[in-house]
Design a protein around this motif. Structure first.
Motif, PDB file in Angstrom:
ATOM      1  N   VAL A  54       0.830  -1.202   0.000  1.00 41.83           N
ATOM      2  CA  VAL A  54       0.000   0.000   0.000  1.00 41.83           C
ATOM      3  C   VAL A  54       0.866   1.255   0.000  1.00 41.83           C
ATOM      4  O   VAL A  54       0.567   2.233  -0.708  1.00 41.83           O
ATOM      5  CB  VAL A  54      -0.957  -0.013   1.211  1.00 41.83           C
ATOM      6  N   ALA A  55       1.951   1.245   0.767  1.00 44.41           N
ATOM      7  CA  ALA A  55       2.853   2.401   0.803  1.00 44.41           C
ATOM      8  C   ALA A  55       3.472   2.651  -0.570  1.00 44.41           C
ATOM      9  O   ALA A  55       3.613   3.806  -1.006  1.00 44.41           O
ATOM     10  CB  ALA A  55       3.946   2.181   1.847  1.00 44.41           C
ATOM     11  N   LYS A  56       3.821   1.569  -1.274  1.00 41.24           N
ATOM     12  CA  LYS A  56       4.381   1.702  -2.619  1.00 41.24           C
ATOM     13  C   LYS A  56       3.338   2.289  -3.563  1.00 41.24           C
ATOM     14  O   LYS A  56       3.659   3.113  -4.435  1.00 41.24           O
ATOM     15  CB  LYS A  56       4.865   0.346  -3.123  1.00 41.24           C
ATOM     16  N   TYR A  57       2.086   1.880  -3.418  1.00 44.11           N
ATOM     17  CA  TYR A  57       1.007   2.415  -4.246  1.00 44.11           C
ATOM     18  C   TYR A  57       0.832   3.914  -4.027  1.00 44.11           C
ATOM     19  O   TYR A  57       0.726   4.684  -4.987  1.00 44.11           O
ATOM     20  CB  TYR A  57      -0.292   1.685  -3.929  1.00 44.11           C
ATOM     21  N   VAL A  58       0.791   4.335  -2.757  1.00 46.77           N
ATOM     22  CA  VAL A  58       0.624   5.756  -2.448  1.00 46.77           C
ATOM     23  C   VAL A  58       1.754   6.574  -3.071  1.00 46.77           C
ATOM     24  O   VAL A  58       1.523   7.636  -3.658  1.00 46.77           O
ATOM     25  CB  VAL A  58       0.566   5.979  -0.920  1.00 46.77           C
ATOM     26  N   THR A  59       2.974   6.062  -2.968  1.00 44.53           N
ATOM     27  CA  THR A  59       4.125   6.741  -3.581  1.00 44.53           C
ATOM     28  C   THR A  59       3.993   6.768  -5.100  1.00 44.53           C
ATOM     29  O   THR A  59       4.266   7.783  -5.749  1.00 44.53           O
ATOM     30  CB  THR A  59       5.438   6.041  -3.190  1.00 44.53           C
ATOM     31  N   ALA A  60       3.534   5.651  -5.671  1.00 42.30           N
ATOM     32  CA  ALA A  60       3.447   5.537  -7.127  1.00 42.30           C
ATOM     33  C   ALA A  60       2.467   6.533  -7.728  1.00 42.30           C
ATOM     34  O   ALA A  60       2.698   7.068  -8.818  1.00 42.30           O
ATOM     35  CB  ALA A  60       3.049   4.112  -7.525  1.00 42.30           C
ATOM     36  N   ILE A  61       1.365   6.813  -7.037  1.00 42.42           N
ATOM     37  CA  ILE A  61       0.375   7.721  -7.626  1.00 42.42           C
ATOM     38  C   ILE A  61       0.686   9.194  -7.349  1.00 42.42           C
ATOM     39  O   ILE A  61       0.043  10.076  -7.921  1.00 42.42           O
ATOM     40  CB  ILE A  61      -1.061   7.400  -7.168  1.00 42.42           C
ATOM     41  N   GLY A  62       1.683   9.451  -6.499  1.00 37.77           N
ATOM     42  CA  GLY A  62       2.066  10.845  -6.292  1.00 37.77           C
ATOM     43  C   GLY A  62       2.502  11.203  -4.891  1.00 37.77           C
ATOM     44  O   GLY A  62       3.091  12.265  -4.665  1.00 37.77           O
ATOM     45  N   GLY A  63       2.180  10.357  -3.912  1.00 45.96           N
ATOM     46  CA  GLY A  63       2.574  10.618  -2.539  1.00 45.96           C
ATOM     47  C   GLY A  63       1.464  11.270  -1.728  1.00 45.96           C
ATOM     48  O   GLY A  63       0.579  11.947  -2.257  1.00 45.96           O
ATOM     49  N   LYS A  64       1.512  11.079  -0.426  1.00 50.26           N
ATOM     50  CA  LYS A  64       0.452  11.546   0.465  1.00 50.26           C
ATOM     51  C   LYS A  64       0.254  13.051   0.394  1.00 50.26           C
ATOM     52  O   LYS A  64      -0.884  13.545   0.387  1.00 50.26           O
ATOM     53  CB  LYS A  64       0.758  11.125   1.903  1.00 50.26           C
ATOM     54  N   ALA A  65       1.340  13.814   0.340  1.00 49.62           N
ATOM     55  CA  ALA A  65       1.232  15.278   0.333  1.00 49.62           C
ATOM     56  C   ALA A  65       0.444  15.760  -0.880  1.00 49.62           C
ATOM     57  O   ALA A  65      -0.422  16.644  -0.764  1.00 49.62           O
ATOM     58  CB  ALA A  65       2.618  15.907   0.356  1.00 49.62           C
ATOM     59  N   GLU A  66       0.706  15.185  -2.051  1.00 51.63           N
ATOM     60  CA  GLU A  66      -0.013  15.581  -3.266  1.00 51.63           C
ATOM     61  C   GLU A  66      -1.471  15.136  -3.206  1.00 51.63           C
ATOM     62  O   GLU A  66      -2.370  15.858  -3.655  1.00 51.63           O
ATOM     63  CB  GLU A  66       0.667  14.997  -4.509  1.00 51.63           C
ATOM     64  N   ILE A  67      -1.695  13.965  -2.663  1.00 51.50           N
ATOM     65  CA  ILE A  67      -3.068  13.457  -2.555  1.00 51.50           C
ATOM     66  C   ILE A  67      -3.913  14.377  -1.684  1.00 51.50           C
ATOM     67  O   ILE A  67      -5.059  14.709  -2.026  1.00 51.50           O
ATOM     68  CB  ILE A  67      -3.062  12.024  -1.981  1.00 51.50           C
ATOM     69  N   LEU A  68      -3.372  14.818  -0.563  1.00 46.84           N
ATOM     70  CA  LEU A  68      -4.129  15.656   0.371  1.00 46.84           C
ATOM     71  C   LEU A  68      -4.385  17.065  -0.162  1.00 46.84           C
ATOM     72  O   LEU A  68      -5.233  17.780   0.383  1.00 46.84           O
ATOM     73  CB  LEU A  68      -3.412  15.725   1.713  1.00 46.84           C
ATOM     74  N   GLY A  83       3.681  -0.697  -8.691  1.00 48.98           N
ATOM     75  CA  GLY A  83       2.976  -0.396  -7.455  1.00 48.98           C
ATOM     76  C   GLY A  83       1.538   0.035  -7.669  1.00 48.98           C
ATOM     77  O   GLY A  83       0.771   0.164  -6.705  1.00 48.98           O
ATOM     78  N   LEU A  84       1.125   0.249  -8.911  1.00 47.48           N
ATOM     79  CA  LEU A  84      -0.215   0.746  -9.190  1.00 47.48           C
ATOM     80  C   LEU A  84      -1.277  -0.343  -8.998  1.00 47.48           C
ATOM     81  O   LEU A  84      -1.002  -1.535  -9.175  1.00 47.48           O
ATOM     82  CB  LEU A  84      -0.293   1.283 -10.619  1.00 47.48           C
ATOM     83  N   LEU A  85      -2.472   0.081  -8.640  1.00 51.48           N
ATOM     84  CA  LEU A  85      -3.603  -0.831  -8.531  1.00 51.48           C
ATOM     85  C   LEU A  85      -4.084  -1.176  -9.932  1.00 51.48           C
ATOM     86  O   LEU A  85      -4.381  -0.287 -10.732  1.00 51.48           O
ATOM     87  CB  LEU A  85      -4.731  -0.160  -7.735  1.00 51.48           C
ATOM     88  N   VAL A  86      -4.164  -2.469 -10.241  1.00 54.79           N
ATOM     89  CA  VAL A  86      -4.554  -2.878 -11.594  1.00 54.79           C
ATOM     90  C   VAL A  86      -5.882  -3.633 -11.622  1.00 54.79           C
ATOM     91  O   VAL A  86      -6.498  -3.757 -12.685  1.00 54.79           O
ATOM     92  CB  VAL A  86      -3.459  -3.731 -12.266  1.00 54.79           C
ATOM     93  N   ALA A  87      -6.355  -4.113 -10.466  1.00 59.21           N
ATOM     94  CA  ALA A  87      -7.626  -4.822 -10.442  1.00 59.21           C
ATOM     95  C   ALA A  87      -8.122  -4.959  -9.012  1.00 59.21           C
ATOM     96  O   ALA A  87      -7.363  -4.802  -8.049  1.00 59.21           O
ATOM     97  CB  ALA A  87      -7.497  -6.206 -11.088  1.00 59.21           C
ATOM     98  N   SER A  88      -9.401  -5.251  -8.883  1.00 59.60           N
ATOM     99  CA  SER A  88      -9.978  -5.539  -7.575  1.00 59.60           C
ATOM    100  C   SER A  88     -11.166  -6.476  -7.749  1.00 59.60           C
ATOM    101  O   SER A  88     -11.809  -6.501  -8.804  1.00 59.60           O
ATOM    102  CB  SER A  88     -10.415  -4.256  -6.863  1.00 59.60           C
ATOM    103  N   PHE A  89     -11.449  -7.231  -6.689  1.00 61.64           N
ATOM    104  CA  PHE A  89     -12.584  -8.145  -6.707  1.00 61.64           C
ATOM    105  C   PHE A  89     -13.362  -7.985  -5.418  1.00 61.64           C
ATOM    106  O   PHE A  89     -12.788  -7.927  -4.330  1.00 61.64           O
ATOM    107  CB  PHE A  89     -12.129  -9.602  -6.843  1.00 61.64           C
TER     108      PHE A  89
END
Length: 254
Positions: free
Chosen positions: A36-50, A179-185
């Motif tokens: 999950v930490a790798k995913y958050v970093t991959a999409i831009g990081g917590k600071a950018e998300i907030l 690190g990106l999310l590619v699918a969910s079930f």
């Protein structure tokens, strides 16, 4: 010959036993928190998300099996508001939303209704603005890496997640490389009962400093739905986007 075979089997077992710790280490999966930490970093990081507090998306929706094509507008805002409008040719406009307290659904076939019980709980949980970008531990009863797999030739890690509020279970598939999310079930509550839903997402693009998927394919039972994001507006969603529709207001008990 039989003696040789038995000796070979025994020797193989001994070697396997000796190598087991090393093999286990080689096959060890990363912890869910690391994924999950790798995913958050991959999409831009917590600071950018907030920095993002609201999102408007315009999209097209297609159901190839029945030749249906529709236009969509989707709104979301922190901490927990969402609304969606879908215009289906020949049928009319469908609406659903949640304003932080009340959840509704309006469609031409059934008319307006308020959501309650499990539908309300699931809608409220889905409206949690940052939950699918930050995966904050306080939103989940548990997160566990349960294996790895391959999706479209890409190695992925499977993370089982149990939401705290509803105890709803899902499996999220994160790319081992990006690190990106590619699918969910998950299992989706609906008026037709519980339906299995497999979602795949891709074509990530950056909006407001954060990568977001612009293509979503959902397999709901026998039906496939394809959503393609055409445009994204960041931090410019008015409160009026989450106003309760006029035909829903009479359903609210005073």
């Amino acid at each position: 010959m039989q003696s040789f075979t038995r000796n070979l089997v025994a020797m193989t077992a001994l070697i396997g036993g000796a190598l087991a710790p090393a093999m286990a280490r080689a096959q060890a999966l990363p912890a869910a928190s690391e994924i999950v930490a790798k995913y958050v970093t991959a999409i831009g990081g917590k600071a950018e998300i907030l920095k993002i507090t609201s999102i408007k998306q315009t999209a097209t929706m297609a159901v190839p099996s029945v030749g249906l094509n529709a236009e969509m507008e989707m709104y979301s805002a922190a901490p927990n508001k969402m609304a969606m409008k879908t215009n289906i040719p020949g049928l009319g406009e469908m609406q659903n939303g949640y304003n932080g307290a009340v959840a509704w659904d309006v469609n031409p076939m059934q008319g307006p209704r308020l959501l309650a019980d499990k539908e309300l709980a699931n809608t409220a949980e889905n409206a949690d603005f940052y939950s699918s970008m930050l995966y904050s531990p306080d939103r989940f009863a548990s997160m566990e890496t349960v294996g790895d797999s391959t999706i479209n030739g890409e190695k992925v890690y499977k993370v089982k997640m149990v939401r705290k509020a509803t105890q709803k279970e899902s499996i999220s598939y994160f790319s081992a490389s990006t690190g990106l999310l590619v699918a969910s079930f998950t299992q989706q509550e609906s008026q037709m009962g519980v339906m299995p839903v497999l979602s795949t997402m891709g074509d990530y693009k950056k909006f407001g400093g954060v990568l977001m998927p612009t293509k979503l394919e959902q397999q709901m039972g026998p039906q496939k739905i394809v959503v393609t994001i055409k445009d994204v507006t960041i931090n410019d969603v008015p409160d009026s986007a989450f106003a309760i529709p006029e035909n829903v207001k009479p359903l609210i008990k005073k």
